[in-house]
Write a protein that holds these residues in place. Structure first.
Motif, PDB file in Angstrom:
ATOM      1  N   ASP A 114       0.833  -1.288   0.065  1.00 18.94           N
ATOM      2  CA  ASP A 114       0.031   0.005  -0.076  1.00 18.94           C
ATOM      3  C   ASP A 114       0.892   1.322  -0.086  1.00 18.94           C
ATOM      4  OD1 ASP A 114      -2.291  -1.403  -0.125  1.00 18.94           O
ATOM      5  OD2 ASP A 114      -2.255  -1.771   2.158  1.00 18.94           O
ATOM      6  N   VAL A 115       2.139   1.318  -0.218  1.00 22.82           N
ATOM      7  CA  VAL A 115       2.885   2.540  -0.430  1.00 22.82           C
ATOM      8  C   VAL A 115       2.564   3.052  -1.773  1.00 22.82           C
ATOM      9  CG1 VAL A 115       4.943   3.361  -0.895  1.00 22.82           C
ATOM     10  CG2 VAL A 115       4.898   1.545   0.997  1.00 22.82           C
ATOM     11  N   VAL A 116       2.454   4.643  -1.511  1.00 18.92           N
ATOM     12  CA  VAL A 116       2.172   5.415  -2.784  1.00 18.92           C
ATOM     13  C   VAL A 116       3.278   6.222  -3.039  1.00 18.92           C
ATOM     14  CG1 VAL A 116       0.817   6.873  -3.948  1.00 18.92           C
ATOM     15  CG2 VAL A 116      -0.232   5.056  -2.295  1.00 18.92           C
ATOM     16  N   ILE A 160       4.962   8.899  -0.925  1.00 17.77           N
ATOM     17  CA  ILE A 160       6.066   9.518  -1.486  1.00 17.77           C
ATOM     18  C   ILE A 160       5.723  10.538  -2.498  1.00 17.77           C
ATOM     19  CG2 ILE A 160       8.427   9.396  -2.476  1.00 17.77           C
ATOM     20  CD1 ILE A 160       7.954   8.159   0.585  1.00 17.77           C
ATOM     21  N   GLY A 161       6.017  11.611  -2.519  1.00 19.86           N
ATOM     22  CA  GLY A 161       5.860  12.550  -3.558  1.00 19.86           C
ATOM     23  C   GLY A 161       6.535  12.415  -4.772  1.00 19.86           C
ATOM     24  N   ILE A 207       3.432   8.438   7.021  1.00 17.75           N
ATOM     25  CA  ILE A 207       3.929   9.475   6.939  1.00 17.75           C
ATOM     26  C   ILE A 207       4.135  10.299   5.429  1.00 17.75           C
ATOM     27  CG2 ILE A 207       5.230   9.410   8.838  1.00 17.75           C
ATOM     28  CD1 ILE A 207       7.672   8.904   7.006  1.00 17.75           C
ATOM     29  N   ALA A 208       4.477  11.421   5.122  1.00 23.08           N
ATOM     30  CA  ALA A 208       4.404  11.838   3.619  1.00 23.08           C
ATOM     31  C   ALA A 208       5.712  12.498   3.363  1.00 23.08           C
ATOM     32  CB  ALA A 208       3.462  13.007   3.517  1.00 23.08           C
ATOM     33  N   ILE A 209       6.224  12.186   2.205  1.00 21.79           N
ATOM     34  CA  ILE A 209       7.631  12.861   1.895  1.00 21.79           C
ATOM     35  C   ILE A 209       7.126  13.737   0.699  1.00 21.79           C
ATOM     36  CG2 ILE A 209       9.988  12.527   1.009  1.00 21.79           C
ATOM     37  CD1 ILE A 209       9.334  11.209   3.937  1.00 21.79           C
TER      38      ILE A 209
END
Length: 262
Positions: A170-172, A197-198, A213-215
């Motif tokens: 489920d990592v994006v 991850i952006g 979390i968000a990068i």
């Protein structure tokens, strides 16, 4: 725009074929391999199906099965081949030591693992979950790159060296990722949710990104860093635990990261 992209892709394949023919002529030991891997195929999809089958299959029957699965995925999803072209162009643009597209296709196991993942992801979306998992495990065993088939990885990704990479369920990840060896992006043991991850993010060798979390876009994570808190767009995170450096005054909080990620 679509016609321009099609011409660009055709030109890249022509370069690959020309280089393969030149190599077959100049080094007879490679001639049979160049025909099997490149020259016997009409396009990049055919070459990839063959290369993935050879890398992941254990014998001739097994390789034939993997080849059929790959070709079936390419037929069912017409976006996979343009994305493979975009992934192939990424190291040419970002790695000054890269000799050319034929070298990427034949020798960059990160690239091949990424294309195997894209086929597995297509199978996952089609509900063929066990087959997707099997293909993912085969790729991890053969190429030492573990990309969960449920993860979403945008186009233009560049996985350099590749050994020891793990991207969890489920990592994006957005477009134009650059990732070096030994990177882990996954759930944290004590928290539900996977990282987002952006676009245009660099994850340097040995970086670990854990938890919900968000990068942010165009952020960088330094080599050997452990990231357990969000990183704003354009910032660099370094250390264990990480601290933020080189942030611009107008850095956008990662919590406001574009939700249109793939």
């Amino acid at each position: 725009m679509a016609l321009a992209r099609a011409a660009e892709h055709a030109s890249l394949w022509d370069v690959i074929r020309d280089d393969a023919q030149a190599l077959a002529r100049s080094e007879p030991a490679f001639a049979a391999w160049m025909h099997e891997a490149i020259l016997n195929h009409d396009d990049l999809g055919g070459a990839l199906a063959q290369l993935i089958a050879v890398a992941l299959g254990s014998d001739s029957d097994d390789r034939a099965m993997v080849r059929r699965i790959a070709k079936g995925a390419y037929r069912s999803d017409p976006t996979l081949i343009p994305t493979a072209h975009r992934d192939l162009a990424a190291p040419l643009a970002r790695d000054p030591a890269c000799p050319g597209p034929l070298h990427v296709l034949l020798h960059f196991k990160g690239y091949l693992a990424l294309q195997a993942y894209r086929i597995a992801h297509r199978l996952w979306l089609d509900g063929r979950v066990e087959l997707a998992r099997d293909l993912s495990v085969r790729a991890a065993r053969a190429l030492h790159v573990s990309l969960h088939p449920s993860a979403v990885i945008g186009g233009g990704a560049f996985i350099d060296h590749g050994t020891g990479i793990a991207v969890g369920e489920d990592v994006v990840i957005g477009d134009d990722l650059s990732m070096l060896q030994g990177v882990t992006v996954d759930h944290a043991i004590d928290a539900r949710g996977a990282p987002r991850i952006g676009h245009g993010v660099l994850l340097a060798a040995g970086a670990i990104v854990l938890g919900p979390i968000a990068i942010g876009d165009y952020a960088k994570v330094g080599a050997g860093s452990l990231v357990t808190a969000s990183v704003p767009s354009g910032c660099t995170a370094v250390g264990v635990p990480t601290r933020l450096v080189n942030c611009s005054p107008d850095a956008r909080p990662a919590s406001s990261m574009d939700q249109s990620l793939p």
